[in-house]
Design a protein around this motif. Sequence first.
Motif, PDB file in Angstrom:
ATOM      1  N   GLY A   1       0.797  -1.224   0.000  1.00 41.47           N
ATOM      2  CA  GLY A   1       0.000   0.000   0.000  1.00 41.47           C
ATOM      3  C   GLY A   1       0.829   1.273   0.000  1.00 41.47           C
TER       4      GLY A   1
ATOM      5  N   ASP B   1      -2.078   8.395   1.743  1.00 33.84           N
ATOM      6  CA  ASP B   1      -2.913   8.370   2.955  1.00 33.84           C
ATOM      7  C   ASP B   1      -4.301   8.928   2.685  1.00 33.84           C
TER       8      ASP B   1
ATOM      9  N   SER C   1      -6.360   6.622   0.341  1.00 41.65           N
ATOM     10  CA  SER C   1      -6.708   5.334   0.954  1.00 41.65           C
ATOM     11  C   SER C   1      -7.808   5.469   2.011  1.00 41.65           C
TER      12      SER C   1
ATOM     13  N   THR D   1      -9.785   1.763  -1.950  1.00 40.40           N
ATOM     14  CA  THR D   1      -8.877   0.650  -1.697  1.00 40.40           C
ATOM     15  C   THR D   1      -7.792   0.692  -2.757  1.00 40.40           C
ATOM     16  N   LEU D   2      -6.576   0.979  -2.336  1.00 41.27           N
ATOM     17  CA  LEU D   2      -5.458   1.016  -3.271  1.00 41.27           C
ATOM     18  C   LEU D   2      -4.889  -0.384  -3.404  1.00 41.27           C
TER      19      LEU D   2
END
Length: 141
Positions: free
Chosen positions: A9, A88, A91, A95-96
């Motif tokens: 992520g 940040d 996300s 949903t990365l």
Amino acid sequence: MMVAIGRDGTAAGYCVANDVSARDLQQREPQWVRAKGSDTFCPFGPWLTTADEIPDPQNLGLRTWVNGELRQDSNTSNLVFGVAQLIDFLSETCTLRPGDLILTGTPGGVGQGMQPPRHLQSGDAIKIEIDRLGSIEHSVA
């Protein structure tokens, strides 16, 4: 600059990208999807440089030429939001996933901000170079 998301992520790598905007659509429509997302509007490359090769993505020289005229000569330190801050923020609602791509925006020097504005025209040649990430060249059709 474009950021590629890795399995954990965070940023997996970086490359050069042109965040093209159709200012006519952007100015007349409240939603920017068509102005920013038309076919051919996000050329990027020439390769993905892994994050371990770029310890500080907030300190890379960035230059853009249009028809050989230098239009942007800046640094990624001048971007409004840093890479970690963008990840940040996004996300929180998205949903990365590995391989997702995020464009960081652009520093000053875009044609819209010139007096008078100087928008890209068909046939214009654009070159974008970011230190350690390479360069891309394309023309406007």
